[in-house]
Design a protein around this motif. Structure first.
Motif, mmCIF file in Angstrom:
data_model
loop_
_atom_site.group_PDB
_atom_site.id
_atom_site.type_symbol
_atom_site.label_atom_id
_atom_site.label_comp_id
_atom_site.label_asym_id
_atom_site.label_seq_id
_atom_site.Cartn_x
_atom_site.Cartn_y
_atom_site.Cartn_z
ATOM 1 N N HIS A 226 58.867 12.333 28.818
ATOM 2 C CA HIS A 226 59.879 13.366 29.089
ATOM 3 C C HIS A 226 60.742 13.683 27.865
ATOM 4 O O HIS A 226 61.231 14.804 27.741
ATOM 5 C CB HIS A 226 60.808 12.998 30.258
ATOM 6 C CG HIS A 226 60.146 13.037 31.596
ATOM 7 N ND1 HIS A 226 59.820 14.216 32.228
ATOM 8 C CD2 HIS A 226 59.740 12.033 32.423
ATOM 9 C CE1 HIS A 226 59.242 13.937 33.396
ATOM 10 N NE2 HIS A 226 59.177 12.627 33.523
ATOM 11 N N PRO A 231 57.857 20.115 28.544
ATOM 12 C CA PRO A 231 57.906 19.769 29.966
ATOM 13 C C PRO A 231 56.788 20.437 30.752
ATOM 14 O O PRO A 231 56.086 21.325 30.250
ATOM 15 C CB PRO A 231 59.267 20.324 30.401
ATOM 16 C CG PRO A 231 59.458 21.520 29.521
ATOM 17 C CD PRO A 231 58.859 21.136 28.189
ATOM 18 N N VAL A 240 54.134 16.586 29.419
ATOM 19 C CA VAL A 240 54.512 15.758 30.568
ATOM 20 C C VAL A 240 53.488 15.856 31.685
ATOM 21 O O VAL A 240 53.042 14.838 32.232
ATOM 22 C CB VAL A 240 55.911 16.158 31.086
ATOM 23 C CG1 VAL A 240 56.217 15.447 32.407
ATOM 24 C CG2 VAL A 240 56.980 15.818 30.061
ATOM 25 N N VAL A 259 66.053 9.765 31.050
ATOM 26 C CA VAL A 259 65.352 10.407 32.167
ATOM 27 C C VAL A 259 66.199 10.157 33.409
ATOM 28 O O VAL A 259 66.536 9.008 33.701
ATOM 29 C CB VAL A 259 63.941 9.815 32.363
ATOM 30 C CG1 VAL A 259 63.202 10.555 33.476
ATOM 31 C CG2 VAL A 259 63.128 9.861 31.065
ATOM 32 N N CYS A 260 66.547 11.216 34.138
ATOM 33 C CA CYS A 260 67.358 11.023 35.344
ATOM 34 C C CYS A 260 66.554 10.233 36.371
ATOM 35 O O CYS A 260 65.313 10.232 36.351
ATOM 36 C CB CYS A 260 67.834 12.350 35.907
ATOM 37 S SG CYS A 260 66.601 13.278 36.837
ATOM 38 N N THR A 262 65.845 10.646 39.476
ATOM 39 C CA THR A 262 64.895 11.387 40.310
ATOM 40 C C THR A 262 63.591 11.638 39.562
ATOM 41 O O THR A 262 62.493 11.382 40.080
ATOM 42 C CB THR A 262 65.502 12.724 40.766
ATOM 43 O OG1 THR A 262 66.683 12.477 41.527
ATOM 44 C CG2 THR A 262 64.507 13.503 41.617
ATOM 45 N N SER A 263 63.696 12.113 38.315
ATOM 46 C CA SER A 263 62.495 12.346 37.506
ATOM 47 C C SER A 263 61.780 11.036 37.200
ATOM 48 O O SER A 263 60.543 10.985 37.139
ATOM 49 C CB SER A 263 62.876 13.057 36.206
ATOM 50 O OG SER A 263 63.396 14.340 36.469
ATOM 51 N N LEU A 264 62.555 9.987 37.016
ATOM 52 C CA LEU A 264 61.982 8.671 36.756
ATOM 53 C C LEU A 264 61.146 8.216 37.951
ATOM 54 O O LEU A 264 59.998 7.776 37.800
ATOM 55 C CB LEU A 264 63.104 7.680 36.466
ATOM 56 C CG LEU A 264 62.742 6.262 36.032
ATOM 57 C CD1 LEU A 264 61.854 6.273 34.797
ATOM 58 C CD2 LEU A 264 64.019 5.472 35.752
ATOM 59 N N VAL A 266 59.828 10.063 40.390
ATOM 60 C CA VAL A 266 58.661 10.932 40.569
ATOM 61 C C VAL A 266 57.563 10.568 39.570
ATOM 62 O O VAL A 266 56.377 10.506 39.917
ATOM 63 C CB VAL A 266 59.068 12.416 40.413
ATOM 64 C CG1 VAL A 266 57.836 13.311 40.332
ATOM 65 C CG2 VAL A 266 59.951 12.851 41.574
ATOM 66 N N SER A 267 57.950 10.304 38.333
ATOM 67 C CA SER A 267 56.972 9.980 37.289
ATOM 68 C C SER A 267 56.280 8.650 37.574
ATOM 69 O O SER A 267 55.056 8.529 37.418
ATOM 70 C CB SER A 267 57.670 9.937 35.926
ATOM 71 O OG SER A 267 58.245 11.186 35.611
#
Length: 403
Positions: A226, A231, A240, A259-260, A262-264, A266-267
């Motif tokens: 990220h 992106p 990404v 990385v926030c 939420t994105s963390l 999901v990833s």
């Protein structure tokens, strides 16, 4: 409760934790025998000879943490002090936070300094937790350079190739982060992979098709997912999207800033099936050191938990592997075994061609162990069979009783 310690020494002793995560699965009612720096036996507690020295604890045992991206620690930046002494200081700084194995990371700089850094790693490999070298840059995209100094960014050249060849000739596990789209020819990736170099995409402005080509040539990893890369959008996967859709490995910084959460989450979920997402600290010299340092002549400092430059941009991270594991479990609700694997067996598996004794608790493996409380915070570290007391004497050894 923490294990009491003394200065008694034993050539061989047993460790009996409340439970054990070996890097892959949980085991219970198990003890393991440590002889010098090696785990020699794993057996049910009830089978341990009564006259053998044993350390019993209500703490949880897991492998020592493996960090593939360490820029500095203990007040030392590898770029500023590319020497065996510098690596010793960095290794000691991270050891007390559970990192028993790491790749010192040398970021974009001059060819001469890169050679000094490579020399230092060659001389230090196998000591102070050094298990190889990560070269991050200088062959990256100026548009995604982050805190790297654009003055030193340059096309891939014979000088870097010679340095990589020297590292591999000396059997040093090596990773290089580069921008594939900036290479004169994508076949360079295949050349490096044939040498045994792990090629990782980072600080890159590549599109999905360029990454697809790089993956076909042997690209196998993505650096601090990220960050400093294109992106994913609705019509273009970017770096990404290709990273998450591929079977490649992905390093990620888990401090909640890079990385926030939420994105963390999901990833991590996207890579859950392949189990190829791993934690990196991307730590700078502030870990175990002063709260600021100079990089490229510019002051970098910690503010509200973030490591930033005077412009307020992120400049590396101020976090340990132990804090990262705790963050994933306590803030994201990740299963403890999954979080611990991301800090131990998964990064170790990426380097498995050259390293088979780290990142797991197994017979014949290195006696590198982290002891955790039930809230998953780190208490103590055992490195090469030696107890590391982070509060007092780093050379003290465990108190062992015949119980």
């Amino acid at each position: 409760m923490p294990i009491k310690y003394s200065y008694n020494t034993h050539e061989s002793w047993w460790l009996s934790p409340s439970s054990l995560f070996d890097g892959y699965v949980w085991q219970h009612d198990i003890a393991f025998k440590i002889s010098h720096d090696t785990i020699t036996t794993i057996a049910p507690k009830c089978t341990i000879p009564t006259d053998d020295p044993i350390m019993t604890t209500d703490l949880i045992a897991c492998p020592g943490y493996v960090d593939l991206q360490v820029n500095g620690g203990g007040g030392v930046m590898f770029n500023n002090e590319p020497s065996p002494a510098g690596l010793q200081t960095i290794g000691r700084a991270h050891l007390k936070y559970g990192t028993t194995s790491f790749l010192p990371t040398f970021i974009t700089d001059t060819s001469d300094k890169l050679d000094l850094a490579a020399d230092a790693v060659i001389k230090t490999i196998g000591q102070h937790g050094v298990i190889g070298m990560h070269i991050e840059g200088p062959h990256i995209n100026m548009l995604r350079k982050g805190t790297h100094n654009g003055e030193f960014i340059r096309p891939f050249d014979e000088r870097t190739l010679a340095t990589l060849e020297r590292l591999r000739t000396n059997k040093v596990p090596t990773m290089i982060t580069l921008a594939p789209e900036c290479l004169p020819d994508f076949t360079i990736i295949a050349l490096l992979v044939a040498m045994g170099v792990v090629v990782s995409a980072g600080h890159t402005d590549a599109n999905g098709e360029q990454i697809r080509t790089a993956l076909h040539q042997g690209l196998s990893c993505f650096t601090h997912l990220h960050n400093a890369m294109t992106p994913m959008t609705s019509r273009e996967p970017g770096v990404v999207g290709m990273a998450l859709a591929s079977h490649a490995w992905c390093g990620i910084v888990c401090d909640g800033y890079h990385v926030c959460d939420t994105s963390l989450a999901v990833s991590i979920h996207a890579k859950e099936k392949s189990q190829r997402m791993f934690i990196v600290s991307d730590a700078m010299s502030t870990v175990g050191g002063p709260s600021s340092f100079i990089l490229y002549g510019e002051e970098i400092f910690v503010k509200d938990g973030r490591l930033i430059n005077r412009q307020g941009s992120l400049a590396g991270a101020h976090i340990t592997m132990a804090q990262s594991v705790h963050h994933l479990i306590s803030q994201l609700g990740l299963a403890p075994g999954q979080a611990i694997a991301m800090a131990t067996s998964t990064p170790a598996d990426l380097l498995s061609v050259a390293n088979t004794r780290i990142g797991k608790i197994s017979i014949g493996g290195k006696a590198n162990i982290v002891l955790l409380k039930k809230d998953w915070s780190i208490v103590q570290t055992i490195c090469n069979g030696q107890y590391i007391d982070t509060e007092k004497n780093p050379n003290s050894t465990p108190n062992i009783s015949n119980t």
